[in-house]
Design a protein around this motif. Structure first.
Motif, PDB file in Angstrom:
ATOM      1  N   THR A 153      55.898  44.168  51.477  1.00  0.00           N
ATOM      2  CA  THR A 153      56.429  43.430  52.623  1.00  0.00           C
ATOM      3  C   THR A 153      57.930  43.678  52.711  1.00  0.00           C
ATOM      4  N   TYR A 154      58.476  43.456  53.902  1.00  0.00           N
ATOM      5  CA  TYR A 154      59.922  43.512  54.082  1.00  0.00           C
ATOM      6  C   TYR A 154      60.453  42.083  54.165  1.00  0.00           C
ATOM      7  N   MET A 180      74.384  38.906  44.757  1.00  0.00           N
ATOM      8  CA  MET A 180      74.638  40.343  44.717  1.00  0.00           C
ATOM      9  C   MET A 180      74.112  41.062  45.963  1.00  0.00           C
ATOM     10  N   PHE A 181      73.518  40.301  46.881  1.00  0.00           N
ATOM     11  CA  PHE A 181      73.065  40.860  48.149  1.00  0.00           C
ATOM     12  C   PHE A 181      74.114  40.611  49.232  1.00  0.00           C
ATOM     13  N   ARG A 182      73.903  41.211  50.382  1.00  0.00           N
ATOM     14  CA  ARG A 182      74.647  40.878  51.580  1.00  0.00           C
ATOM     15  C   ARG A 182      73.706  40.189  52.554  1.00  0.00           C
ATOM     16  N   LYS A 183      74.211  39.221  53.275  1.00  0.00           N
ATOM     17  CA  LYS A 183      73.377  38.543  54.260  1.00  0.00           C
ATOM     18  C   LYS A 183      72.856  39.566  55.265  1.00  0.00           C
ATOM     19  N   GLY A 184      71.548  39.524  55.513  1.00  0.00           N
ATOM     20  CA  GLY A 184      70.932  40.457  56.436  1.00  0.00           C
ATOM     21  C   GLY A 184      70.341  41.678  55.776  1.00  0.00           C
ATOM     22  N   ASP A 185      70.553  41.839  54.459  1.00  0.00           N
ATOM     23  CA  ASP A 185      69.928  42.961  53.745  1.00  0.00           C
ATOM     24  C   ASP A 185      68.411  42.921  53.933  1.00  0.00           C
ATOM     25  N   ILE A 186      67.798  44.083  54.088  1.00  0.00           N
ATOM     26  CA  ILE A 186      66.349  44.204  54.207  1.00  0.00           C
ATOM     27  C   ILE A 186      65.811  44.746  52.895  1.00  0.00           C
ATOM     28  N   LEU A 187      64.881  44.021  52.289  1.00  0.00           N
ATOM     29  CA  LEU A 187      64.332  44.365  50.981  1.00  0.00           C
ATOM     30  C   LEU A 187      62.859  44.727  51.109  1.00  0.00           C
ATOM     31  N   SER A 188      62.407  45.627  50.254  1.00  0.00           N
ATOM     32  CA  SER A 188      60.984  45.953  50.161  1.00  0.00           C
ATOM     33  C   SER A 188      60.448  45.383  48.856  1.00  0.00           C
ATOM     34  N   ILE A 189      59.667  44.317  48.965  1.00  0.00           N
ATOM     35  CA  ILE A 189      59.134  43.625  47.792  1.00  0.00           C
ATOM     36  C   ILE A 189      57.683  43.245  48.084  1.00  0.00           C
ATOM     37  N   ARG A 213      63.093  35.761  54.421  1.00  0.00           N
ATOM     38  CA  ARG A 213      62.186  35.644  55.554  1.00  0.00           C
ATOM     39  C   ARG A 213      61.433  36.963  55.723  1.00  0.00           C
ATOM     40  N   TYR A 214      60.131  36.878  56.030  1.00  0.00           N
ATOM     41  CA  TYR A 214      59.347  38.081  56.281  1.00  0.00           C
ATOM     42  C   TYR A 214      59.784  38.722  57.603  1.00  0.00           C
ATOM     43  N   VAL A 215      60.053  40.019  57.545  1.00  0.00           N
ATOM     44  CA  VAL A 215      60.483  40.743  58.744  1.00  0.00           C
ATOM     45  C   VAL A 215      59.811  42.120  58.764  1.00  0.00           C
ATOM     46  N   ASP A 216      60.001  42.847  59.876  1.00  0.00           N
ATOM     47  CA  ASP A 216      59.552  44.234  59.904  1.00  0.00           C
ATOM     48  C   ASP A 216      60.657  45.124  59.333  1.00  0.00           C
ATOM     49  N   ARG A 217      60.435  46.419  59.307  1.00  0.00           N
ATOM     50  CA  ARG A 217      61.399  47.315  58.665  1.00  0.00           C
ATOM     51  C   ARG A 217      62.746  47.334  59.389  1.00  0.00           C
ATOM     52  N   ASN A 218      62.761  46.852  60.626  1.00  0.00           N
ATOM     53  CA  ASN A 218      64.010  46.786  61.390  1.00  0.00           C
ATOM     54  C   ASN A 218      64.694  45.433  61.290  1.00  0.00           C
ATOM     55  N   GLY A 219      64.082  44.517  60.514  1.00  0.00           N
ATOM     56  CA  GLY A 219      64.705  43.216  60.306  1.00  0.00           C
ATOM     57  C   GLY A 219      64.321  42.144  61.296  1.00  0.00           C
ATOM     58  N   ASN A 277      54.611  38.853  59.443  1.00  0.00           N
ATOM     59  CA  ASN A 277      54.314  37.673  58.621  1.00  0.00           C
ATOM     60  C   ASN A 277      52.924  37.846  57.994  1.00  0.00           C
ATOM     61  N   PRO A 278      52.810  38.045  56.678  1.00  0.00           N
ATOM     62  CA  PRO A 278      51.520  38.395  56.083  1.00  0.00           C
ATOM     63  C   PRO A 278      50.575  37.227  55.831  1.00  0.00           C
TER      64      PRO A 278
END
Length: 231
Positions: free
Chosen positions: A115-116, A129-138, A166-172, A179-180
């Motif tokens: 999921t993104y 250690m993240f930035r707000k708005g970072d997109i993660l693959s987990i 929050r669950y998002v698509d690859r574009n955020g 949403n899975p």
């Protein structure tokens, strides 16, 4: 510093988390059985995923009432960082350490897939250690990951900056398709009002080495260790 990785009957991600903490990050971590009643010697706590007690009654319901959870609450009250992942998130809501509840996926099947996630706040011990708005693959792996809270609670979570992932698509974009499980507002992870207790359904320990396809989850644990070092 020393991290406790709590084991319940039915935990199955405990060794994965221990590997990340000890072998990848070089932290002092140990498995702690659920009958332990004193966690004072630890600086942080991780409640892993799995199917504690076979999800009997409700997911996390029995684990939330074991002796060790009284000590987890004590450590949380003292400001120590606590992470609950997947079943651990369910345990934290059942124990009252986090608001809301996790219910059956809107499509009532077990889902195990990438999921993104979008990082919604960096003002926590787990996301510094993240930035707000970072997109993660987990990845996720659950059947009861549908986060529910009533409208006043959702409004409070948003107002206080307690929604962390929050669950998002690859574009955020936080779409229904991304949403899975049907979680309200696409919520994948929240923190307590003091922000030292995190619950998240996706598994950062399964995205902590590139050989697994993503190392995006590693910063969750690195942030936690950095927070402990700074206390």
């Amino acid at each position: 510093m020393s991290i406790a990785v709590v084991q319940f009957g039915g935990s199955n991600c405990d060794l994965d988390i221990l590997h990340v903490l000890k072998d990848v990050l070089g932290a002092d971590a140990e498995l702690v059985w659920y009958k332990e009643e004193n966690l004072d010697r630890f600086d942080g706590i991780v409640i892993p995923g799995g199917f504690s007690y076979g999800d009997y009654l409700r997911a996390g319901a029995i684990a939330a009432r074991t002796p060790i959870m009284n000590s987890v609450k004590k450590q949380a009250d003292a400001g120590k960082p606590v992470i609950g992942i997947c079943n651990g998130f369910q345990v934290l809501t059942e124990s009252g350490l986090l608001e809301g509840a996790l219910t059956t996926n809107n499509y009532p099947k077990f889902r195990c897939e990438p999921t993104y996630l979008r990082v919604e706040t960096t003002d926590t011990p787990f996301t510094s250690m993240f930035r707000k708005g970072d997109i993660l693959s987990i990845p996720i792996a659950h059947m009861e990951g549908n986060y529910y809270a009533d409208e006043p609670t959702l409004a409070s979570l948003e107002r206080n900056g307690q929604v962390v992932f929050r669950y998002v698509d690859r574009n955020g974009n936080a779409t229904d398709e991304a949403n899975p499980n049907g979680s309200r507002e696409n919520i994948a992870g929240i923190v307590s009002k003091r922000k030292n207790v995190l619950g998240m359904m996706p598994h950062p320990e399964r995205a902590s080495e590139e050989v697994l396809g993503s190392s995006d989850g590693l910063k969750v644990f690195r942030s936690m260790l950095e927070y402990i070092s700074s206390r």
